[in-house]
Design an enzyme around this catalytic site. Structure first.
Site, short mmCIF file in Angstrom:
data_model
loop_
_atom_site.label_atom_id
_atom_site.label_comp_id
_atom_site.label_asym_id
_atom_site.label_seq_id
_atom_site.Cartn_x
_atom_site.Cartn_y
_atom_site.Cartn_z
N LYS A 52 0.91 -1.27 -0.02
CA LYS A 52 -0.15 -0.08 -0.12
C LYS A 52 0.88 1.36 -0.03
O LYS A 52 0.54 2.19 -0.90
CB LYS A 52 -0.90 0.03 1.15
CG LYS A 52 -2.01 -1.04 1.25
CD LYS A 52 -2.82 -0.95 2.38
CE LYS A 52 -4.02 -2.15 2.31
NZ LYS A 52 -4.76 -2.20 3.49
N CYS A 69 -0.47 0.82 6.24
CA CYS A 69 -0.72 0.01 7.47
C CYS A 69 -1.79 -1.02 6.99
O CYS A 69 -2.44 -0.80 5.88
CB CYS A 69 -1.27 0.71 8.55
SG CYS A 69 -0.45 2.01 9.34
N ASP A 70 -1.72 -2.24 7.56
CA ASP A 70 -2.83 -3.22 7.32
C ASP A 70 -2.94 -4.12 8.50
O ASP A 70 -1.68 -4.31 9.32
CB ASP A 70 -2.55 -4.08 5.96
CG ASP A 70 -3.66 -5.03 5.82
OD1 ASP A 70 -4.64 -4.42 4.85
OD2 ASP A 70 -3.81 -5.87 6.23
N SER A 71 -4.09 -4.51 9.26
CA SER A 71 -4.41 -5.14 10.14
C SER A 71 -5.13 -6.42 10.00
O SER A 71 -6.07 -6.38 9.12
CB SER A 71 -4.97 -4.29 11.21
OG SER A 71 -4.22 -2.91 11.57
#
Length: 201
Positions: A52, A69-71
């Site tokens: 991203k 960010c990624d979760s």
């Protein structure tokens, strides 16, 4: 003061950065998350954050700092992103009652002025309560769990059903300031370069 770009549409991430004194622009990457694979949940979110951030870095003016960010919630060895349906969200909640999962958030910072990049994953254990079937149904019907990783958030109605966490709360909400601080240092950007100028004096 350096220009900061958040490569995420997450209102929670934007709110965390604003409360910490930053005023980032938001540019959504358009990355196909289903196309990214990895051998573990922590590696998966790191790769997604990197993808991203890289996509957005190619879109913005040179000189900006890009944060991706990624979760996901790791539960029973599976990475759970956003649920695909209300039925799936409800099923996840029924399975986790009285149990513990780990929320992983991948972070990536790219300094487009130098091309330097750094990535890391923050992990926080989450201890879930035991909501009843009717409570789960009502919660899912609000739509909140359909918009967030693991079908829960600490900021809204889901907080009623979280007994506690072991680690950084910001990480659970999608962005860890301590992790971001370390990554800024790793790409050679002092925190003071992204903070606003003093309002005093």
């Amino acid at each position: 003061m350096r220009s900061v770009v958040l490569a995420s549409a997450s209102p929670a991430r934007l709110r965390i950065l604003r409360q910490a004194g930053l005023d980032p622009d938001v540019v959504v990457s358009g990355v196909d998350e289903e196309a990214v694979t990895a051998d573990s949940a922590p590696s998966l979110v790191a790769e997604l954050a990197r993808a991203k951030a890289s996509a957005v870095a190619a879109m913005v003016d040179r000189g900006a700092l890009v944060i991706g960010c990624d979760s996901v919630l790791e539960f029973d060895g599976r990475p759970l992103g956003k649920p695909g349906s209300a039925e799936e969200a409800a099923g996840w909640w029924r399975a986790r009652r009285g149990r513990t999962g780990t929320l992983h958030t991948g972070h990536c910072v790219i300094d487009t002025a130098t091309g330097e990049a750094a990535a890391a994953t923050g992990s926080t254990r989450v201890r879930f309560g035991s909501p009843g079937d009717d409570e789960i149904a009502r919660y899912v019907a609000t739509g909140e769990p359909l918009r967030v990783a693991g079908a829960f958030t600490l900021e809204g109605l889901g907080a009623w059903f979280v007994e506690g966490i072991d680690g950084d709360a910001g990480n659970v909400m999608g962005l860890s300031l301590p992790v971001l601080h370390r990554l800024l240092g790793a790409v050679g950007v002092p925190l003071t370069e992204v903070w606003p100028a003093s309002r005093h004096g």
